[in-house]
Motif scaffolding. Sequence first.
Motif: not given
Length: 95
Positions: A54-62, A66-70
Amino acid sequence: MKGFVRADIDGFFGLALDNLVQLLVIVGLCGPVLGFSDDLIYRHILPGAAVSVLLGNLFYAYQAKRLAAATGRDDICALPYGINTVSLFSRIFFW
């Protein structure tokens, strides 16, 4: 930027099925092969694996967000995170 697209459904079910199979392999092999007790498997190993996934997938989504916004792109996909099949079998059988 879209937060959800139709192809995400395929990715979700593919990753969910893969992780479910890995958890079933853990349950099916840790007891007979390694001699782990049911208490250890169900109270420690499975919750730890679930939290990790769960935490790994949430971090990768985050990170993808961020990459999409940047970059201003809307076609960024997060790397799916889960339990590696080869590592799981090698860990169980070559402990």
